[in-house]
Scaffold this motif. Sequence first.
Motif, mmCIF file in Angstrom:
data_model
loop_
_atom_site.group_PDB
_atom_site.id
_atom_site.type_symbol
_atom_site.label_atom_id
_atom_site.label_comp_id
_atom_site.label_asym_id
_atom_site.label_seq_id
_atom_site.Cartn_x
_atom_site.Cartn_y
_atom_site.Cartn_z
ATOM 1 N N ASP A 11 0.845 -1.190 0.000
ATOM 2 C CA ASP A 11 0.000 0.000 0.000
ATOM 3 C C ASP A 11 0.885 1.247 0.000
ATOM 4 O OD1 ASP A 11 -2.256 1.572 0.043
ATOM 5 O OD2 ASP A 11 -3.151 0.594 1.794
ATOM 6 N N ARG A 12 0.272 2.396 0.120
ATOM 7 C CA ARG A 12 1.025 3.650 0.008
ATOM 8 C C ARG A 12 2.054 3.822 1.122
ATOM 9 N NH1 ARG A 12 -4.269 5.077 -1.250
ATOM 10 N NH2 ARG A 12 -4.637 5.867 0.873
ATOM 11 N N ASP A 13 1.900 3.084 2.220
ATOM 12 C CA ASP A 13 2.840 3.261 3.328
ATOM 13 C C ASP A 13 4.223 2.692 3.029
ATOM 14 O OD1 ASP A 13 2.183 0.582 3.432
ATOM 15 O OD2 ASP A 13 1.441 0.608 5.497
ATOM 16 N N VAL A 14 4.403 2.005 1.897
ATOM 17 C CA VAL A 14 5.742 1.514 1.552
ATOM 18 C C VAL A 14 6.577 2.596 0.864
ATOM 19 C CG1 VAL A 14 4.875 -0.839 1.314
ATOM 20 C CG2 VAL A 14 5.122 0.586 -0.739
ATOM 21 N N ILE A 15 5.949 3.709 0.490
ATOM 22 C CA ILE A 15 6.648 4.766 -0.242
ATOM 23 C C ILE A 15 7.486 5.603 0.713
ATOM 24 C CG2 ILE A 15 6.365 6.814 -1.698
ATOM 25 C CD1 ILE A 15 3.647 5.656 -2.566
ATOM 26 N N GLU A 16 8.725 5.846 0.319
ATOM 27 C CA GLU A 16 9.611 6.716 1.082
ATOM 28 C C GLU A 16 10.239 7.731 0.126
ATOM 29 O OE1 GLU A 16 12.533 4.426 3.085
ATOM 30 O OE2 GLU A 16 11.092 3.303 4.323
ATOM 31 N N TYR A 17 10.674 8.851 0.694
ATOM 32 C CA TYR A 17 11.471 9.826 -0.048
ATOM 33 C C TYR A 17 12.735 10.061 0.749
ATOM 34 C CZ TYR A 17 12.729 14.012 -2.742
ATOM 35 O OH TYR A 17 13.378 14.938 -3.547
ATOM 36 N N GLY A 18 13.855 9.583 0.203
ATOM 37 C CA GLY A 18 15.084 9.673 0.980
ATOM 38 C C GLY A 18 16.305 9.419 0.139
ATOM 39 N N ASP A 43 2.155 3.665 -12.154
ATOM 40 C CA ASP A 43 2.923 3.739 -10.909
ATOM 41 C C ASP A 43 2.203 3.035 -9.759
ATOM 42 O OD1 ASP A 43 5.103 5.378 -11.908
ATOM 43 O OD2 ASP A 43 3.624 6.970 -12.066
ATOM 44 N N ILE A 44 0.890 3.069 -9.778
ATOM 45 C CA ILE A 44 0.116 2.380 -8.735
ATOM 46 C C ILE A 44 0.303 0.871 -8.861
ATOM 47 C CG2 ILE A 44 -2.163 2.090 -7.708
ATOM 48 C CD1 ILE A 44 -0.996 5.005 -7.696
ATOM 49 N N TRP A 45 0.161 0.366 -10.089
ATOM 50 C CA TRP A 45 0.307 -1.074 -10.293
ATOM 51 C C TRP A 45 1.722 -1.536 -9.975
ATOM 52 C CZ3 TRP A 45 -3.996 -3.373 -10.183
ATOM 53 C CH2 TRP A 45 -5.128 -2.855 -10.809
ATOM 54 N N THR A 46 2.713 -0.732 -10.349
ATOM 55 C CA THR A 46 4.099 -1.103 -10.068
ATOM 56 C C THR A 46 4.343 -1.182 -8.567
ATOM 57 O OG1 THR A 46 4.803 -0.020 -12.118
ATOM 58 C CG2 THR A 46 6.501 -0.459 -10.472
ATOM 59 N N HIS A 326 0.021 9.389 -5.007
ATOM 60 C CA HIS A 326 -0.531 8.062 -5.321
ATOM 61 C C HIS A 326 -1.989 7.967 -4.877
ATOM 62 C CE1 HIS A 326 2.985 5.273 -6.370
ATOM 63 N NE2 HIS A 326 3.498 6.501 -6.365
ATOM 64 N N GLU A 327 -2.291 8.531 -3.718
ATOM 65 C CA GLU A 327 -3.663 8.497 -3.204
ATOM 66 C C GLU A 327 -4.619 9.200 -4.158
ATOM 67 O OE1 GLU A 327 -5.928 9.436 1.008
ATOM 68 O OE2 GLU A 327 -4.307 10.773 0.388
#
Length: 346
Positions: A11-18, A43-46, A326-327
Amino acid sequence: MQAVQFAEHGDRDVIEYGDFPDPEAGRGEVVVDVKAAALNHLDIWTRRGMPGIDLEMPHVPGSDMAGVVEEVGPGVTRFDSGDRVALIAGVAGDNTEFSRKGDPTLSYDFHIIGEHVRGVHSEYAAVPAANLVPVPEGVDWEVAGSASLVFQTAWRMLRDRGELRSGESVLVLGASGGVGHAAVQIADHAGAEVFATASTDEKLEYARECGADHVINYDEDDFADVVGEKTGRRGVDMVVDHVGADTYQDSLKSLRKGGRVVTCGATTGPNPDAGLNRIFWNQLSVIGSTMATPGQADEALRHVWDGTFEPRIRETLPMSEAARAHEMIENREGFGKVVVIPDSEL
């Protein structure tokens, strides 16, 4: 450098910016200082994970971006440092049968930057020089960074695979999305009568502004019935359907005899009932389309650069808010493209 990334699917919680290793320009590559990038449903499917695609983790998503050439690798002659460029995300080998015939999208090794290999939602990106196009001075970064994937895809669908002709009628499903709003503009420019679907009155009004002649709220009406009523039960010549299982049967129902459905995606699922009885009895064509050739992309983007086509920007966010971007795509908020900009550019 800083990059949008995920180390596992989810889900979206796997996304990080770093922090992410700085890219280097290999042979035939350039490093681009990214000024703006955009999201696509891809990008959502990936991020969620797709069968048959095994990504190197952590993965940087993103198939759309524009920026300035920072570094030129060995063997590159098309670009110099300081050039303004945008990405064409489809990649194929140079020596395959279909590359030699001028259609690399049919090559067995065709793949997409951001889907199959590392993408461009980062401060810097190393990409093949062959996958870049010049961006004229005066074109805003948000426009240059959001136009390529959807306009090249819609152009190939309608003009090349679908062979759209002036005077024909076209139904564009999901007209508020990236490919949808590009398809409305391309169909209108081609001289077609354009029907468009969306889920709110606000989105339908945007579709009218993009060139739709008739708009249908699919949350309130069965679009196939409305098309039938407005065409005297004839149906339209073409349906642009990138939605998939939820709309496929009504897409077939919306066609005139001898009509065609052109599809580039299946957001709601890839396996609807085939509808073979309707296909053979009404002599329908179901046509697949993926991305575009470099020449087709050049044609489509030339119309963007001169202002004929306009990618509508629903929101511009810093890359550190990629999860929110993404949301917005997942929840179908707004109309058009969501753009992300490296935090260092703000």
